[in-house]
Design an enzyme around this catalytic site. Structure first.
Site, PDB file in Angstrom:
ATOM      1  N   GLU A   1     -69.400 -44.709 -35.130  1.00 49.52           N
ATOM      2  CA  GLU A   1     -68.001 -44.243 -35.020  1.00 49.52           C
ATOM      3  C   GLU A   1     -67.351 -44.931 -33.824  1.00 49.52           C
ATOM      4  O   GLU A   1     -66.819 -44.304 -32.930  1.00 49.52           O
ATOM      5  CB  GLU A   1     -67.930 -42.720 -34.905  1.00 49.52           C
ATOM      6  CG  GLU A   1     -68.793 -42.103 -33.826  1.00 49.52           C
ATOM      7  CD  GLU A   1     -68.551 -40.606 -33.681  1.00 49.52           C
ATOM      8  OE1 GLU A   1     -67.415 -40.160 -33.973  1.00 49.52           O
ATOM      9  OE2 GLU A   1     -69.468 -39.889 -33.282  1.00 49.52           O
TER      10      GLU A   1
ATOM     11  N   GLU B   1     -61.784 -50.959 -29.501  1.00 43.49           N
ATOM     12  CA  GLU B   1     -62.899 -50.505 -28.660  1.00 43.49           C
ATOM     13  C   GLU B   1     -64.167 -51.299 -28.959  1.00 43.49           C
ATOM     14  O   GLU B   1     -65.277 -50.816 -28.765  1.00 43.49           O
ATOM     15  CB  GLU B   1     -63.109 -49.004 -28.826  1.00 43.49           C
ATOM     16  CG  GLU B   1     -61.954 -48.205 -28.239  1.00 43.49           C
ATOM     17  CD  GLU B   1     -62.189 -46.714 -28.290  1.00 43.49           C
ATOM     18  OE1 GLU B   1     -63.337 -46.294 -28.558  1.00 43.49           O
ATOM     19  OE2 GLU B   1     -61.237 -45.964 -28.048  1.00 43.49           O
TER      20      GLU B   1
END
Length: 801
Positions: free
Chosen positions: A550, A559
Site C-alpha cells: 500500500e 511516495e
C-alpha cells in the site's frame, strides 16, 4: 504505505453536527443607533448580529455641504485655473457624526460603510471625497474595535472599456483601506451577477459627478448580461490587494440563481456573508416567505464550507419590540407551524430571467416580490432551514477540519512514521475491504488454474511489503480463510518501532503463522528456506507468489511506489508472480483555489520552498476550471505504472547502477547513472475552459487496479471525484495532491489550458516539475499563447530514494 491523508498534528476529527446559521439583520436606512437595547431585542427574536452604519446622516450632510460649496466656488473660478484647485479636506468626525463608540457589544455588530460614496467616479473630486469618507470610516471603526465591516461594491463592474478606470480606482481604495484598518476583516458587497439593485439614496454622490456617462449603470432591460462580470471585478480587486487574507465577500443571492459553473466559482472564493433581500424569496400557499429548492441546495452547499459564511437578512422589516413590548415575539426561536415553511407550490409564477432579476425595473422582478406582515417571517424560515440541513457524508465527517488544510507529503523511505499516523490510515475500511477482495480473487484464480507455488508445502507465498502495523497482513489471512487457499505470509517492515508491534500481533492475534522480517523491502532477499535446523549451512532464499503493498500516494507514484516495487521485484516468482496493485495511473486537472494560494503565499514569507511543494490537501473550496468535451475530459490521465516490470527493463537498470553501461550525463538529469530512468514520465495535456477564470494550481488524483481477475472482476481504487463512487465509494484514505503556481494565471472565456508535467529523477530522489500555458484560437488553424506560468519544481523537497 498509504498517502498522508491526515496529519496527526492537525485538528482532531469532529463528530457529526448541524451547521450553525449565524444570522444578521440589516436595514439600508437604519434610523436608530444600535444600542445595547437594540441588540438585546434582536437577540430575543433570534438574530445573532446587527449591522450598523459607521457614520450618521449628520456626517452625510456635512460632506454634501462641503461638495456643494466646492462646486459653487468652482463655477465662479477662473476657467484657466479651476482644474488646479485642490479637493476639499473633510474635517475630523464629531460625536454627532457617528453612532459608534468603543464597547463590549461591538462584537455583535457588523459595521457598514456609507453606500452613498462613489469610489469609481470619473470625476476626480467625487472619487477623492469618496476615498476620504471611506478612510475616515475605516480608521474610526478600527479605533472603536469593530471586527468586521461591509463595504458596498463598485458602482460598475467592467474594466474593459478604455474610458473607464473606475474599477482600478476602487481596487486601489480598498488596498489603502486594508492598510488603515490593519486588523479589520473587510467584506466587499457584490451580487452574484449583474448590477446591484439601484437604490434611491438622497445625497448620493454619483449625480454630482461632472462626467457621468462613463460610469452610470445603464438599465439592462432584456439585454443579456455577462454572468461572470461581477466575479471578474472581484478577482481584479483581490489581485490588486494581493489576496489579502482579511478581504472577503458579502455575496448577494439573487431571486434567479445563475448557471452551476458560476455557483461553483463563488463557492471557491472567500465568502464571509450571504445576503438575502425579500426579492430572493418566494411565497408558499400560506403567503409565507420560503426559498426555492435550488436556493436551498445552494445554501446547504455553501454552509458546508470549512468557514461557513454568515447570513444577512436585508430590509426584511424592523426588529420587533423597539417601539413597545406589545411587538415582542419569540417565534424565531421556536418551531414554526408547517404552513409557514412548506415548499412553494407549483402554481407560483415562474422566476424571472437573470436579466429581469438584475433589472430592478423589470415587471417580472417587481410582481414577484413577496411582502410579509410577520416581522420575523424570514428569520423563522431561515432557522427552520438550519434545523433541517441534510446530514454530512462519510467523507465530510472523516475530513472535518481538514478541508483545504495543506500538508507536505510524507517521506516514507527516510522517515519512520508514528503509530498514530498508521492509526489514521487504518480508519478507512473501504480500502482494506478492496485489498482483501483483490487477494481473495488472486488466490482463487491461483488454485483454479493449478499454478505451482513457491513453497514446499504447496501454500501460496504472500509477502506484505511495507506492513506498517499489519492491517494488510490481517486481510491476507482473512482472504485465505474465505477462499480456503493456504498461504505462507511474510510481513516485511523497515520501521523498527512498527516491527515490535508486528511481532506482538503475531503472538497475540495471528497465531504465530506470520514470518515477520525487519528490512527495507528493496534489501530483502526473500523467504528464508532450506536450513531446517542446520545453522551452519549458508542461508537460501525462495520466491514470493504474491506481493501486496500500500505504497500509493495521492498522485499514485509520489511516495516512490514504482521504485520500491522495482526494488523488491527480484523476490517475485518470475513466471506467475502477482503484484497487488498491478497498475496505477496519475490524473490531473487545473483548478481555482484562492484560499490555498493565499495560504501558500503567506507561508512563502518564511519558507522558500512553499510555492514549490506539492501538497496533500482535502480540496474543498475550489472550482474545477475545465469543461468536458469529446476527447478532452475535465480530468485527464497523465501516465501509468505497471507491475511487475519486464525482466529486461530491470536488467538494464541494474547494469547502469553497477557501471556496466557507459554513458555521458547519466540519464535525463545530471548527476545520476540513469538506473531509475525507466521511472521518469512526461505528459502534456490540453483542457478546454469555456468560462474565464484564474488557475492557482493543478489538482492530482489517481486510479489503481489492485487485481484484474478477468471474469471474476477487476478490483479498483479511485480518488477521482468523477469515478470514486463507481470504483471505491466512501474511500477516505487519500486526499488529492495540489501542485501550486507561484502566481495566479488569468485566462479569458473560451480558452485552452495546456499542462506540462514531468516526473524527474537523478537516482537519489524523485521530484515533479509543472507548467501551465494559456491559448486562444485566432482562426480555425492557429492558436495564440496569451500567457504561461513559471515552471514549478519540487526538486528541493523531492522524495529521497
Amino acid at each position: 504505505m498509504t498517502s498522508p491523508a491526515l496529519d496527526p498534528e492537525s485538528p482532531s476529527l469532529a463528530e457529526d453536527f448541524t451547521p450553525t446559521f449565524y444570522i444578521g439583520h440589516h436595514e439600508s436606512n437604519r434610523s436608530l443607533p444600535v444600542t445595547d437595547f437594540v441588540l438585546r431585542q434582536a437577540q430575543d427574536v433570534g438574530y445573532d448580529m446587527v449591522t450598523s452604519p459607521i457614520t450618521s446622516p449628520h456626517f452625510h450632510s456635512r460632506v454634501l455641504t462641503l461638495v456643494s460649496a466646492y462646486f459653487s466656488d468652482f463655477s465662479q473660478a477662473d476657467p484657466t485655473t479651476s482644474n488646479l484647485s485642490p479637493a476639499p479636506i473633510i474635517p475630523p468626525l464629531d460625536p454627532v457624526d457617528t453612532p459608534l463608540t468603543p464597547s463590549d457589544t461591538l462584537s455583535q455588530i457588523i459595521a457598514h460603510s456609507s453606500p452613498w460614496i462613489d469610489l469609481c467616479s470619473p470625476d476626480p473630486l467625487i472619487a477623492n471625497i469618496s476615498r476620504q469618507v471611506l478612510n475616515i470610516e475605516i480608521a474610526y471603526a478600527s479605533f472603536c474595535g469593530v471586527g468586521h465591516i461591509i463595504i458596498p461594491g463598485p458602482r460598475i463592474y467592467s474594466s474593459g472599456t478604455k474610458e473607464n478606470n473606475g474599477l482600478i480606482q476602487y481596487a486601489r481604495a480598498i488596498q489603502e483601506a486594508l492598510s488603515i484598518g490593519s486588523y479589520l476583516q473587510m467584506a466587499i458587497q457584490i451580487p452574484m451577477y449583474g448590477q446591484e439593485e439601484a437604490k434611491d439614496m438622497t445625497g448620493d454622490l454619483m449625480p454630482f459627478a461632472r462626467q457621468q456617462d462613463a460610469t452610470t449603470p445603464k438599465p439592462l432591460g432584456n439585454k443579456s448580461i455577462d454572468l461572470f462580470e461581477t466575479w471578474d471585478a472581484w478577482n481584479f480587486i483581490r489581485s490588486v490587494c494581493k489576496y489579502n487574507s482579511r478581504l472577503s465577500i458579502a455575496l448577494g443571492i439573487p431571486r434567479q440563481l445563475p448557471i452551476e459553473s458560476l455557483q461553483s466559482r463563488w463557492f471557491a472564493e472567500p465568502l464571509r456573508l450571504l445576503s438575502f433581500t425579500p426579492s430572493a424569496f418566494l411565497k408558499n400557499k400560506g403567503g409565507h416567505p420560503v426559498l426555492g429548492k435550488s436556493h436551498q441546495s445552494l445554501l446547504s452547499r455553501y454552509m458546508r464550507l470549512k468557514q461557513a459564511p454568515w447570513l444577512l437578512l436585508m430590509d426584511v422589516g424592523p426588529i420587533p419590540g423597539l417601539d413597545g413590548p406589545s411587538q415582542l415575539t419569540t417565534t424565531a426561536t421556536s418551531f414554526p407551524p408547517a404552513a409557514a415553511v412548506e415548499d412553494v407550490s407549483r402554481s407560483v409564477s415562474a422566476s424571472p430571467t437573470p436579466a429581469e432579476s438584475a433589472d430592478p425595473m423589470s415587471k417580472g422582478s417587481q410582481k414577484l416580490k413577496p411582502k410579509s406582515k410577520d416581522p420575523v417571517a424570514y428569520l423563522v424560515y431561515m432557522r427552520h432551514l438550519q434545523r433541517t440541513q441534510p446530514p454530512r457524508t462519510i467523507l465530510e465527517k472523516f475530513g472535518s477540519g481538514y478541508q483545504d488544510y495543506l500538508q507536505a507529503p510524507l517521506q516514507p523511505l527516510t522517515d519512520n512514521l508514528e503509530s498514530v499516523t498508521y492509526e489514521v490510515f487504518e480508519k478507512d475500511p473501504v480500502k482494506y475491504d478492496w485489498y482483501e477482495r483483490a487477494i481473495a480473487v488472486a488466490l482463487s484464480e491461483w488454485t483454479q488454474q493449478g499454478r505451482p507455488t513457491s513453497s514446499s508445502t504447496g501454500a501460496v507465498v504472500v509477502a506484505v511489503a511495507g506492513s506498517g502495523r499489519g492491517p494488510l497482513v490481517t486481510r491476507a489471512l482473512r482472504a485465505s480463510q474465505t477462499t480456503g487457499v493456504a498461504i505462507e505470509v511474510w510481513a516485511v517492515e523497515k520501521n523498527p518501532n512498527a516491527y515490535v508491534l508486528l511481532q506482538r500481533h503475531n503472538e497475540e492475534d495471528w497465531g504465530r503463522v506470520v514470518n515477520v522480517v525487519k528490512s527495507d523491502m528493496r534489501a530483502w532477499k526473500g523467504p528464508l528456506t532450506g536450513r531446517e535446523g542446520n545453522t551452519t549451512a549458508p542461508p537460501s532464499y525462495g520466491k514470493v507468489d504474491i506481493i501486496v503493498s500500500e505504497l500509493l500516494g495521492s498522485f499514485a507514484d509520489n511516495e516512490l511506489s514504482p521504485e520500491c516495487l522495482d526494488g523488491v521485484q527480484h523476490v517475485l516468482a518470475p513466471e506467475f508472480g502477482i503484484s497487488i496493485p498491478s497498475s496505477y495511473t496519475a490524473h490531473l486537472t487545473p483548478i481555482l483555489a484562492s484560499r490555498l494560494h493565499a495560504d501558500i503565499s503567506h507561508r512563502a514569507m518564511t519558507d522558500l520552498t512553499a510555492t514549490e511543494t506539492p501538497y496533500v490537501v482535502m480540496l474543498h473550496a475550489i472550482d474545477y476550471l475545465a469543461t468536458s468535451v469529446p476527447d478532452r475530459p475535465c480530468i485527464q490521465q497523465a501516465w501509468e505504472f505497471v507491475h511487475p516490470l519486464p525482466p529486461a527493463t530491470l536488467a538494464i537498470a541494474e547494469a547502469r547502477r553497477s557501471g556496466g553501461v557507459s554513458g555521458g550525463g547519466g540519464g535525463s538529469m545530471a548527476g545520476g547513472d540513469g538506473a531509475n530512468e525507466h521511472n521518469t514520465r512526461y505528459s502534456r495535456l490540453s483542457f478546454v475552459c469555456k468560462d474565464r477564470g484564474v488557475v492557482n494550481g493543478i489538482a492530482g488524483y489517481f486510479e489503481a487496479v489492485l487485481y484484474d481477475g478477468g471474469d471474476a472482476g477487476k478490483v479498483e481504487l479511485s480518488t477521482r471525484p468523477d469515478t470514486i463512487d463507481a470504483k471505491s465509494k466512501d474511500m477516505i484514505s487519500w486526499f488529492p495532491i495540489f501542485f501550486p503556481l507561484k502566481k495566479p494565471l488569468y485566462f479569458p472565456d473560451d480558452s485552452e489550458l495546456e499542462i506540462s508535467i514531468w516526473r524527474q529523477t537523478d537516482d537519489r530522489k524523485v521530484w515533479y516539475e509543472w507548467l501551465v500555458e494559456v491559448f486562444v484560437m485566432v482562426d480555425p488553424e492557429k492558436r495564440m499563447r496569451l500567457g504561461m506560468s513559471e515552471v514549478g519544481s519540487s526538486r528541493k523537497v523531492g522524495c529521497l530514494m
